[in-house]
Design a protein around this motif. Structure first.
Motif, PDB file in Angstrom:
ATOM      1  N   SER A  41       5.881  -0.891  10.785  1.00 29.83           N
ATOM      2  CA  SER A  41       4.922  -1.989  10.730  1.00 29.83           C
ATOM      3  C   SER A  41       4.705  -2.487   9.307  1.00 29.83           C
ATOM      4  O   SER A  41       4.461  -3.674   9.086  1.00 29.83           O
ATOM      5  N   GLU A  42       4.808  -1.593   8.362  1.00 31.81           N
ATOM      6  CA  GLU A  42       4.699  -2.036   6.970  1.00 31.81           C
ATOM      7  C   GLU A  42       5.829  -3.008   6.635  1.00 31.81           C
ATOM      8  O   GLU A  42       5.631  -4.021   5.957  1.00 31.81           O
ATOM      9  N   LEU A  43       7.016  -2.692   7.149  1.00 27.07           N
ATOM     10  CA  LEU A  43       8.166  -3.574   6.951  1.00 27.07           C
ATOM     11  C   LEU A  43       7.951  -4.910   7.674  1.00 27.07           C
ATOM     12  O   LEU A  43       8.252  -5.974   7.138  1.00 27.07           O
ATOM     13  N   GLU A  44       7.431  -4.834   8.898  1.00 23.39           N
ATOM     14  CA  GLU A  44       7.124  -6.058   9.650  1.00 23.39           C
ATOM     15  C   GLU A  44       6.150  -6.949   8.892  1.00 23.39           C
ATOM     16  O   GLU A  44       6.326  -8.172   8.815  1.00 23.39           O
ATOM     17  N   GLN A  45       5.095  -6.345   8.371  1.00 25.56           N
ATOM     18  CA  GLN A  45       4.079  -7.124   7.666  1.00 25.56           C
ATOM     19  C   GLN A  45       4.671  -7.799   6.422  1.00 25.56           C
ATOM     20  O   GLN A  45       4.355  -8.958   6.125  1.00 25.56           O
TER      21      GLN A  45
END
Length: 636
Positions: A380-384
């Motif tokens: 999710s950090e990558l998605e954000q």
């Protein structure tokens, strides 16, 4: 509906229509009890807003499906609330086919939509039915209202996408259902749509035609902002296009409802789980997460970390308030979620309210369990970062570094579904990638040919798949679009670094609520009133970038999950504050062709509960879960 019914929202309008305009009228016209007959479509409409207790209060003793074999009750009057479909009309007529022993006595007929001439002709040719008809009415309620300010048209997600993104989209049925939504709220809206979407332009014209036809056929119908009904202004209908933002439905989100819908096995609003009874035996519990659950309404739009904090605090307060309880000594700050839930079940005061706390504690715990098992923190950090164009510190990452991180993530990802979503997010956010990079991503994820085709099907939604050259060194090229610049992708006010991304819809709604939605970007079918677009223009809102110091995590023990600023309180609560909220001007009705995500429903609520004073209703052809959206793309 009274003009003074300001706070009830669309769901309240539907409740009033069913309880007052249907059930009360029938109850007042007969001294005895009534039978209610529904078909499948009507059952879904009724059950979404009315409970059995409400029905029983209206002198209705039995509710049955028109499709089932039923016991004749010729001494009782009957309410038929059905769609005017050929099958339902035929079953209605057959109930009165035997003149000596009809199924029921006098009949009150209510149809969800307009009865077509062909079906009316069938009814006129049924003399045994005709002589028993006591009421005949079209109630215009062929849509579902799960919450006070959201609705959908009950379309299958795959069918919805195929319908609108085929070579010849069928807009007539959708426009007809939208007319019933507006008619229910007594709204004759100004119609606006993005100038970049031919689909929305065609839908706007179709809706305009059908809305005018409805008005001409119902001369007694009134609308807000019309003659003698000026307490509220005319509303605005924003017709939007799912293809304009295919990113939002697939980005992981960490507010409570979004996580439950994405990560847990929930069927619409019903979720089942095993609970331990006081005897220690495992029992299956069914939970309905809907408007009847006040705790759900309060917490559903709240970040999961704050949900856990709120529930933990309330359970500790409860345990602490029972000083004689055997487990009071365990009510300290180090008590784990499972320990608190177990302690709660051993207390003699464990009643309905505490049962709700326990249920939601369990569901929040399950969300975090899946979150951990699927390693969603790094993903999710990558998605954000991809969705906003900046990392948690507000800096644009280097394209090569981000691609390397993406490939590493894909190589160790938990499920193929997560891999597909992650690659989709990268392609959409970059406005296409090179064939070479795409092959590297597919190979890293180990996708089959069929799985690769799902991603390539994004092109049928208008997504650019391929760039001729490699991306620039800095991962900021996604913001070259004027459309993105006007709506924004980054929420600098987000309490949590893992919730920086905001949907396009939120930006559009903020502009509309402030009267700043550009008339050239979002034209109107008819001229808007003078001054309605004050201060408009693409530059009215710029891309928001920000970030702050990463603080201590709440309830998770990981700093990357943590609050970046603020007091740790979540976004606008789903059930709090509405009763005291005073709305001004006309409603804003935002409707997305192809479906609307739960995060976008939350965005509408947050804008409504902000400072604008505008009532906002968010709808779509269906509600979209991430996996449903991916599956629908597969079927294009």
């Amino acid at each position: 509906m009274s003009e003074n019914q300001n706070q009830e929202g669309l769901r309240g309008c539907v409740q009033n229509r069913i309880l007052n305009d249907v059930f009360d009228q029938c109850a007042a016209s007969t001294p005895g009890w009534l039978v209610l007959i529904v078909d499948d479509e009507a059952m879904r409409v009724v059950s979404s807003v009315v409970g059995m207790y409400d029905i029983m209060e209206k002198k209705i003793t039995t509710v049955e499906s028109i499709n089932n074999m039923r016991q004749p009750l010729p001494e009782m009057e009957v309410i038929y609330l059905i769609t005017p479909s050929p099958s339902s009309i035929d079953l209605l007529i057959s109930d009165f086919g035997n003149p000596k022993r009809p199924m029921y006595g006098n009949a009150h007929l209510y149809f969800l939509t307009r009865v077509e001439d062909s079906q009316m002709a069938k009814i006129k040719k049924a003399p045994n039915l005709l002589k028993r008809i006591k009421t005949f009415s079209e109630v215009n309620l062929n849509f579902i209202t799960p919450t006070s300010h959201s609705f959908h048209l009950d379309m299958n997600p795959s069918t919805s996408l195929r319908n609108f993104y085929s070579s010849t989209p069928n807009l007539s049925t959708t426009a007809s259902q939208l007319v019933t939504v507006c008619a229910t709220m007594n709204e004759y809206p100004h119609i606006r749509y993005p100038s970049s979407s031919p689909l929305c332009a065609a839908a706007a014209q179709e809706f305009h035609t059908q809305m005018n036809n409805y008005m001409s056929q119902n001369p007694a119908w009134w609308f807000h902002g019309g003659q003698s009904h000026t307490q509220r202004s005319r509303s605005t209908l924003l017709l939007l296009d799912r293809s304009a933002d295919p990113l939002t439905p697939i980005v992981h989100e960490f507010t409570y409802e979004a996580m439950v819908q994405d990560l847990l096995d929930i069927d619409e609003d019903k979720i089942s789980y095993e609970s331990e009874a006081n005897s220690g035996e495992k029992v299956k519990k069914d939970v309905l997460l809907n408007e009847n659950d006040e705790l759900w309404k309060e917490l559903r739009y709240t970040h999961i970390a704050d949900v856990i904090t709120t529930l933990s605090t309330r359970i500790r307060d409860f345990v602490g308030s029972n000083s004689g309880a055997a487990l009071a000594s365990n009510a300290g700050a180090d008590m784990s979620l499972s320990e608190m839930a177990a302690a709660l079940k051993q207390l003699p005061e464990y009643k309905e309210t505490m049962s709700k706390l326990s249920q939601h504690m369990y569901l929040a715990h399950q969300c975090m369990d899946v979150f951990g098992k699927q390693c969603l923190l790094d993903l999710s950090e990558l998605e954000q970062t991809m969705g906003t164009g900046t990392d948690a510190e507000g800096k644009a990452p280097k394209a090569k570094v981000l691609i390397d991180d993406l490939i590493d993530q894909l190589a160790g990802i938990g499920t193929r579904k997560q891999a597909i979503r992650l690659i989709m997010i990268y392609i959409i956010s970059q406005h296409g990638i090179t064939v070479d990079i795409r092959k590297r991503l597919f190979d890293a994820a180990g996708l089959t040919g069929e799985e690769q085709e799902v991603i390539l099907n994004l092109e049928k939604l208008g997504v650019t798949l391929q760039q001729a050259k490699a991306p620039s060194t800095s991962f900021t090229s996604m913001f070259r679009s004027a459309r993105l610049a006007s709506t924004g992708r980054f929420d600098k006010n987000s309490t949590y670094t893992m919730s920086r991304y905001v949907s396009n819809l939120k930006g559009v709604l903020e502009q509309a609520a402030e009267g700043k939605l550009d008339i050239e970007e979002y034209p109107s079918v008819l001229p808007m009133p003078q001054g309605a677009e004050k201060g408009g223009g693409v530059g009215a809102r710029s891309v928001r970038r920000g970030g702050g110091a990463v603080g201590e995590g709440k309830g998770t023990g990981n700093s990357r999950w943590a609050a970046s600023s603020g007091d740790g309180k979540g976004a606008g609560k789903g059930g709090n504050g509405l009763a005291n909220k005073k709305f001004t001007g006309g409603r804003i009705i935002a409707f997305t062709l192809g479906g609307v995500s739960h995060s976008e429903i939350r965005a509408g609520w947050e804008v409504m509960m902000g400072t604008s004073g505008k009532e906002i209703v968010v709808g779509g052809t269906c509600f979209l879960k991430p996996d449903q959206f991916v599956e629908a793309i597969k079927g294009l």
